[in-house]
Motif scaffolding. Structure first.
Motif, PDB file in Angstrom:
ATOM      1  N   PRO A   1      13.446  47.347  87.236  1.00 33.88           N
ATOM      2  CA  PRO A   1      14.907  47.407  87.435  1.00 33.88           C
ATOM      3  C   PRO A   1      15.481  48.785  87.134  1.00 33.88           C
ATOM      4  CG  PRO A   1      14.304  45.388  86.293  1.00 33.88           C
ATOM      5  CD  PRO A   1      13.082  46.243  86.317  1.00 33.88           C
ATOM      6  N   ASP A   2      14.995  49.410  86.089  1.00 36.80           N
ATOM      7  CA  ASP A   2      15.504  50.735  85.753  1.00 36.80           C
ATOM      8  C   ASP A   2      15.010  51.790  86.739  1.00 36.80           C
ATOM      9  OD1 ASP A   2      16.882  49.792  83.522  1.00 36.80           O
ATOM     10  OD2 ASP A   2      15.102  49.925  82.271  1.00 36.80           O
TER      11      ASP A   2
ATOM     12  N   ARG B   1      17.756  54.609  86.493  1.00 37.48           N
ATOM     13  CA  ARG B   1      18.075  54.710  85.073  1.00 37.48           C
ATOM     14  C   ARG B   1      16.877  55.119  84.227  1.00 37.48           C
ATOM     15  NH1 ARG B   1      21.528  49.839  86.192  1.00 37.48           N
ATOM     16  NH2 ARG B   1      19.606  48.650  86.159  1.00 37.48           N
TER      17      ARG B   1
ATOM     18  N   PHE C   1      19.093  45.446  94.365  1.00 29.89           N
ATOM     19  CA  PHE C   1      20.017  46.455  93.846  1.00 29.89           C
ATOM     20  C   PHE C   1      20.918  46.982  94.965  1.00 29.89           C
ATOM     21  CE2 PHE C   1      21.191  50.795  92.637  1.00 29.89           C
ATOM     22  CZ  PHE C   1      21.739  50.566  91.388  1.00 29.89           C
ATOM     23  N   GLU C   2      20.325  47.208  96.125  1.00 27.67           N
ATOM     24  CA  GLU C   2      21.092  47.749  97.245  1.00 27.67           C
ATOM     25  C   GLU C   2      22.108  46.758  97.791  1.00 27.67           C
ATOM     26  OE1 GLU C   2      20.883  50.897  98.832  1.00 27.67           O
ATOM     27  OE2 GLU C   2      19.965  51.315  96.908  1.00 27.67           O
TER      28      GLU C   2
ATOM     29  N   ARG D   1      24.077  44.908  96.080  1.00 23.95           N
ATOM     30  CA  ARG D   1      25.189  44.656  95.151  1.00 23.95           C
ATOM     31  C   ARG D   1      26.515  44.651  95.890  1.00 23.95           C
ATOM     32  NH1 ARG D   1      25.281  48.404  89.991  1.00 23.95           N
ATOM     33  NH2 ARG D   1      25.527  50.031  91.562  1.00 23.95           N
TER      34      ARG D   1
ATOM     35  N   ASP E   1      30.340  45.482  96.500  1.00 22.03           N
ATOM     36  CA  ASP E   1      31.238  46.568  96.121  1.00 22.03           C
ATOM     37  C   ASP E   1      32.363  46.034  95.267  1.00 22.03           C
ATOM     38  OD1 ASP E   1      30.091  48.842  97.248  1.00 22.03           O
ATOM     39  OD2 ASP E   1      30.836  48.311  99.244  1.00 22.03           O
ATOM     40  N   VAL E   2      32.760  46.809  94.315  1.00 24.29           N
ATOM     41  CA  VAL E   2      33.898  46.439  93.474  1.00 24.29           C
ATOM     42  C   VAL E   2      35.179  46.903  94.179  1.00 24.29           C
ATOM     43  CG1 VAL E   2      34.993  46.772  91.231  1.00 24.29           C
ATOM     44  CG2 VAL E   2      32.502  46.635  91.405  1.00 24.29           C
TER      45      VAL E   2
ATOM     46  N   ALA F   1      33.483  46.736  86.506  1.00 24.09           N
ATOM     47  CA  ALA F   1      32.633  46.532  87.675  1.00 24.09           C
ATOM     48  C   ALA F   1      31.572  45.465  87.405  1.00 24.09           C
ATOM     49  CB  ALA F   1      31.974  47.854  88.076  1.00 24.09           C
TER      50      ALA F   1
ATOM     51  N   ARG G   1      31.125  41.787  89.200  1.00 25.96           N
ATOM     52  CA  ARG G   1      29.924  41.304  89.877  1.00 25.96           C
ATOM     53  C   ARG G   1      29.440  39.984  89.290  1.00 25.96           C
ATOM     54  NH1 ARG G   1      28.915  46.987  90.670  1.00 25.96           N
ATOM     55  NH2 ARG G   1      28.024  47.172  88.584  1.00 25.96           N
TER      56      ARG G   1
ATOM     57  N   ARG H   1      26.768  46.782  99.260  1.00 25.33           N
ATOM     58  CA  ARG H   1      26.938  48.083  98.654  1.00 25.33           C
ATOM     59  C   ARG H   1      26.359  49.160  99.569  1.00 25.33           C
ATOM     60  NH1 ARG H   1      28.243  49.575  93.896  1.00 25.33           N
ATOM     61  NH2 ARG H   1      27.607  51.585  93.044  1.00 25.33           N
TER      62      ARG H   1
ATOM     63  N   LYS I   1      23.017  54.992  96.379  1.00 24.66           N
ATOM     64  CA  LYS I   1      21.619  54.632  96.518  1.00 24.66           C
ATOM     65  C   LYS I   1      20.778  55.579  95.690  1.00 24.66           C
ATOM     66  CE  LYS I   1      22.095  52.673 101.067  1.00 24.66           C
ATOM     67  NZ  LYS I   1      21.958  52.847 102.503  1.00 24.66           N
TER      68      LYS I   1
ATOM     69  N   LEU J   1      21.864  34.832  87.742  1.00 24.71           N
ATOM     70  CA  LEU J   1      22.494  35.762  86.807  1.00 24.71           C
ATOM     71  C   LEU J   1      21.462  36.613  86.078  1.00 24.71           C
ATOM     72  CD1 LEU J   1      25.433  33.671  85.353  1.00 24.71           C
ATOM     73  CD2 LEU J   1      25.582  35.803  86.636  1.00 24.71           C
TER      74      LEU J   1
ATOM     75  N   VAL K   1      18.561  37.613  87.221  1.00 21.20           N
ATOM     76  CA  VAL K   1      18.110  38.653  88.160  1.00 21.20           C
ATOM     77  C   VAL K   1      19.195  39.709  88.352  1.00 21.20           C
ATOM     78  CG1 VAL K   1      17.495  39.094  90.570  1.00 21.20           C
ATOM     79  CG2 VAL K   1      16.480  37.161  89.362  1.00 21.20           C
TER      80      VAL K   1
ATOM     81  N   ARG L   1      19.814  41.847  85.181  1.00 20.56           N
ATOM     82  CA  ARG L   1      18.690  42.743  84.874  1.00 20.56           C
ATOM     83  C   ARG L   1      18.617  43.896  85.879  1.00 20.56           C
ATOM     84  NH1 ARG L   1      16.321  45.720  82.307  1.00 20.56           N
ATOM     85  NH2 ARG L   1      14.084  46.052  82.279  1.00 20.56           N
ATOM     86  N   ILE L   2      18.683  43.576  87.149  1.00 20.85           N
ATOM     87  CA  ILE L   2      18.478  44.616  88.163  1.00 20.85           C
ATOM     88  C   ILE L   2      19.756  45.389  88.457  1.00 20.85           C
ATOM     89  CG2 ILE L   2      17.905  45.014  90.597  1.00 20.85           C
ATOM     90  CD1 ILE L   2      15.837  42.820  90.370  1.00 20.85           C
ATOM     91  N   GLU L   3      20.854  44.698  88.599  1.00 18.82           N
ATOM     92  CA  GLU L   3      22.087  45.383  89.000  1.00 18.82           C
ATOM     93  C   GLU L   3      22.771  46.074  87.829  1.00 18.82           C
ATOM     94  OE1 GLU L   3      24.524  42.544  91.015  1.00 18.82           O
ATOM     95  OE2 GLU L   3      22.961  42.052  92.467  1.00 18.82           O
ATOM     96  N   GLU L   4      22.705  45.466  86.653  1.00 15.40           N
ATOM     97  CA  GLU L   4      23.416  46.032  85.507  1.00 15.40           C
ATOM     98  C   GLU L   4      22.500  46.671  84.480  1.00 15.40           C
ATOM     99  OE1 GLU L   4      26.411  46.042  86.204  1.00 15.40           O
ATOM    100  OE2 GLU L   4      26.478  44.434  87.687  1.00 15.40           O
ATOM    101  N   GLY L   5      21.207  46.428  84.587  1.00 11.43           N
ATOM    102  CA  GLY L   5      20.269  47.054  83.671  1.00 11.43           C
ATOM    103  C   GLY L   5      20.308  46.505  82.260  1.00 11.43           C
TER     104      GLY L   5
END
Lengths: 158, 185
Positions: A14-15, A20, A50-51, A53, A55-56, B37, B41, B111, B115, B143, B145, B148-152
């Motif tokens: 994930p990181d 990150r 991740f891609e 996500r 948009d806010v 943000a 999400r 999104r 990238k 949640l 997933v 962990r992936i989107e928010e780290g």
């Protein structure tokens, strides 16, 4: 393949996909991925998630700030009413039962928030995944998890 | 957030909370900036509706700041606000009475920015499909997933947010990933 183990790489996926990861670790993961199809597939999936996500919305932060500011400056704060009601209830000798049928709508954890509803959080079947997921747990965390499994055997789930 | 002396030091969430308790509106504003943000999400993943998710975020911050005096710091502010957002979304779901069937076209906008610099572009349709598959996961897996992936977030933090142990959060994550892999194949 690099010296890095697949288990370590998957912890870092994930990181890695979100950028990150520290540069040195990033290089190590990249090196590992060149020779490991399975980890590469894991990265591709995580990258896709991740891609995707959402948009806010623009302006959300300002909207929240305005609402917070209004709430903090409002002269008719709801707390007055709540406090007054609580005082009145105590004066009338009305107890607050711990097993009252209706939980309040409070969403504030405090920090021990209550699982006050049936099964929204507890309804999935996430307990049957493979053992590798637990390798990184400390003894304490593992014991806590095992306690949950005992609860699960009695009718709930983690 | 810069400190008062303008030295360029970035204040931690804990420091901002302390200042917020003392009535510093700028500190609260910065907490909103940092965490709205992720809160959105979380709310959107549960509600699948933009307006409702925005309402949840707004209400979550109002409630959090009202309760700031009682925040004991046993968890991070980030974990705390995301937990409140999750609970608010759960309440909204209860009020709604049912979960909305999510058509692909109803999913939030995919999104398109930020990238990772060294990665090739992901096809938008593929990403939209992944998002749709995410929505089919059980709540906890989804949640786990996403957080962990989107928010780290760490599994410990995720466990606090979804009301489980760190171990259960791990299991939910890996099971969710496995299911997504099957769905997307």
């Amino acid at each position: 393949m690099s010296n890095m183990k697949c288990e370590t790489v998957r912890e870092w996926v994930p990181d890695y996909v979100s950028g990150r990861l520290a540069r040195l670790d990033d290089t190590s993961v990249r090196s590992h991925l060149k020779a490991c199809d399975e980890c590469r597939a894991e990265v591709e999936l995580a990258r896709l998630i991740f891609e995707s996500r959402v948009d806010v919305p623009d302006g959300l932060a300002n909207r929240v700030r305005d609402a917070v500011r209004y709430d903090r400056t409002s002269v008719s704060r709801p707390w007055w009413g709540i406090t007054a009601a609580a005082v009145a209830a105590l004066a009338l000798g009305i107890g607050f039962s711990s097993d009252r049928p209706e939980q309040s709508e409070s969403a504030i954890p405090g920090y021990a928030y209550e699982l006050d509803d049936e099964n929204l959080w507890l309804s999935d079947d996430g307990l049957i995944a493979g053992a590798p997921a637990l390798d990184a747990l400390s003894d304490e965390a593992l014991l806590q998890f095992l306690d949950e499994l005992d609860v699960g055997g009695a009718g709930g789930s983690a | 957030m810069r400190d008062d002396e303008g030295s360029g030091e970035v204040l931690s969430d804990e420091e901002l909370v302390e200042r917020g308790r003392a009535g510093d509106d700028a500190a609260l504003s910065e907490l909103v900036e940092r965490h709205h943000a992720a809160a959105y999400r979380v709310a959107f993943s549960m509600l699948q509706e933009d307006d409702a998710a925005q309402d949840v975020v707004q209400d979550a911050f109002i409630k959090a700041f009202r309760a700031l005096a009682g925040f004991r710091g046993e968890a991070s502010f980030r974990t705390w606000i995301l937990t409140i957002a999750g609970n608010e979304a759960r309440s909204a779901l209860r009020r709604r009475g049912r979960r909305r069937e999510t058509a692909l076209e109803d999913a939030g906008p995919v999104r398109s920015q930020q990238k990772p610099p060294d990665m090739e572009a992901v096809d938008a349709q593929e990403a939209a499909w992944a998002r749709k598959m995410m929505e089919t996961l059980p709540e906890k897996q989804k949640l786990s997933v996403a957080l962990r992936i989107e928010e780290g977030l760490s599994f410990k933090e995720i466990g606090e947010i979804i009301g489980s142990s760190e171990g259960a959060a791990r299991v939910n994550y890996f099971h969710g990933i496995r299911r997504l892999r099957e769905l997307l194949q």
